[in-house]
Each structure stands twice: as C-alpha cells, then as structure tokens.
Scaffold this active site. Structure first.
Site, PDB file in Angstrom:
ATOM      1  N   LYS A  51       1.015   4.014  -3.100  1.00  0.00           N
ATOM      2  CA  LYS A  51       0.553   5.384  -2.886  1.00  0.00           C
ATOM      3  C   LYS A  51       1.695   6.390  -3.043  1.00  0.00           C
ATOM      4  CE  LYS A  51      -3.815   4.623  -2.094  1.00  0.00           C
ATOM      5  NZ  LYS A  51      -4.861   5.127  -3.033  1.00  0.00           N
TER       6      LYS A  51
ATOM      7  N   TYR B 286       0.833  -1.202   0.000  1.00  0.00           N
ATOM      8  CA  TYR B 286       0.000   0.000   0.000  1.00  0.00           C
ATOM      9  C   TYR B 286       0.869   1.253   0.000  1.00  0.00           C
ATOM     10  CZ  TYR B 286      -3.514   3.367   1.678  1.00  0.00           C
ATOM     11  OH  TYR B 286      -4.347   4.448   1.825  1.00  0.00           O
TER      12      TYR B 286
END
Length: 239
Positions: A151, A147
């Site tokens: 991002k 993640y």
C-alpha cells in the site's frame, strides 16, 4: 458490446470484488459504459477483460494491456478506477510472510502499475485514475508487513503520477483513496463483533468516484485521501 462513441466510459480494475462490483453497479445506473478487468467476469459490466493468473508480472501486464487495447481501439475512457487489492497479515517472523507479501504485491502493486500504464494509453485528457491505498500504510504495520509495503508503494506511485513527466494525459489526475475498513460482506463475516459504524460504506466510495470523475470536488493529482468513518458518517480528508 462495443463502446459507443458518445457514451461516458469507465474501466473498473478489480470490478468483480466487493468495492469494484459496487462501482460497476453505480456507474451502470448512471448509464455509463463500464468495462471490468478482473480474474472473473462481472455480468453487470458492458464488457469484461479477464486477467490470466500468472507468476510473471510482465506476462500478466502485457496480456491485460493487449486485451484492453483490443477492446477499446481508439476510444478513450473518462476514468480508470483501480479498486483491486486485498488484505493478508504477517510479521517478519511469520511463516506466511513470503506467501502473503507476494500476494499483496500482486493484488495491489501489479494492478496499480498496469492501471497507470493503461491510463497513459486510454484515458481522456482531464480524466481520472484512482488507486487503492490504505490509511494504515501511512505508518508502520508490524503485524502485516506485506500489506503495508504494497500500500505504501501505491501511495508513492500516486504521488509520482502527479509529476509533469509521468506520462498521464494532459489535465488528468491520479488520486489514491486511503480507507481504514470497508463495509464488505467478507469483513462482516470475519469480524462479526466489530463496530461497523466506523466502516466505510461501498456506496460512499462509488458516489465519491462518480463525483470526482465528473469534476465535482476532485482533489489535486497526487492526493492521498483518507476515508474516515465515525458514527456512520464518512469524510474524505487529504493527508
């Protein structure tokens, strides 16, 4: 339904998800023509481009690019809102690391990259491209490596798009939102005891996008905008 020449138009990439569906609903309420790009159709949208699930990035990217071009023809859009994404955890030793890192890359980086290219082809001069980053990815994310990496890549992409040779149309802006936790049905289901007064309402983001799209308080291109919510009040704070 064809895009009317005089209408304001927007593409919502990820328009079937919680935030995407709220954006579709909000822009439709303002009488905008809305196209949804997602793996499933959103019946509230004026048009849908269905994304074929595939293990090959180029295959998916070419399919979406072709289908959006076929839908729009020579028409331009005022904004492309990339709100696709998701969350999955996993440290470096987790059994799910590879699986979840792969999923995060597909959900965030593939979609953001495709949206960026679509902007070079279909966004009006002075138009808006939004990308979905995350405040957590401004620092290390040891318990959710995939993640955090995905991002952080979106943040870098947003900053790169602000450059003079990025390929975006004249006067167009790329802006990334960096929320903490969104107030979605799924988050409420899986975190029933959480303090939701610190969660950012989907309506706030849809309204913010609409303001930016119409030129109100739009941040400079390349901006990373943190969405910080406390006691039910949200502020948009540049990094």
């Amino acid at each position: 339904m064809a895009a009317a020449a005089e209408a304001h138009r927007v593409i919502v990439y990820g328009g079937k998800g919680a935030l995407g569906a709220k954006c579709v609903e909000y822009f439709r309420s303002k009488n905008w023509w809305v196209a949804c790009v997602d793996v499933a159709a959103n019946d509230q949208a004026d048009a849908n481009v269905l994304v074929n699930m595939t293990e090959a990035f180029m295959e998916q990217a070419n399919q979406v690019t072709s289908d959006v071009s076929q839908l729009l023809g020579e028409q331009k859009v005022d904004a492309i809102l990339c709100v696709a994404g998701g969350w999955a955890g996993g440290s470096a030793k987790a059994k799910v690391l590879y699986k979840n890192a792969d999923l995060m890359w597909k959900q965030s980086v593939w979609t953001s990259t495709i949206s960026s290219h679509l902007a070079t082809k279909h966004l009006k001069d002075g138009g808006l491209l939004t990308l979905a980053g995350a405040k957590a990815a401004l620092t290390g994310t040891p318990g959710m490596l995939g993640y955090g990496m995905a991002k952080a890549a979106v943040h870098q992409l947003c900053q790169s798009l602000a450059g003079s040779n990025s390929g975006l149309p004249s006067g167009a802006a790329a802006v990334a939102i960096l929320p903490v936790t969104l107030d979605t049905p799924m988050n409420r289901k899986f975190m029933p005891d959480a303090d939701v007064s610190t969660w950012t309402p989907l309506e706030y983001i849809a309204e913010l996008f609409f303001k930016w799209t119409t030129g109100e308080d739009r941040p400079a291109s390349g901006s990373l905008i943190q969405l910080l919510t406390e006691a039910g009040k949200t502020e948009a704070i540049p990094v």
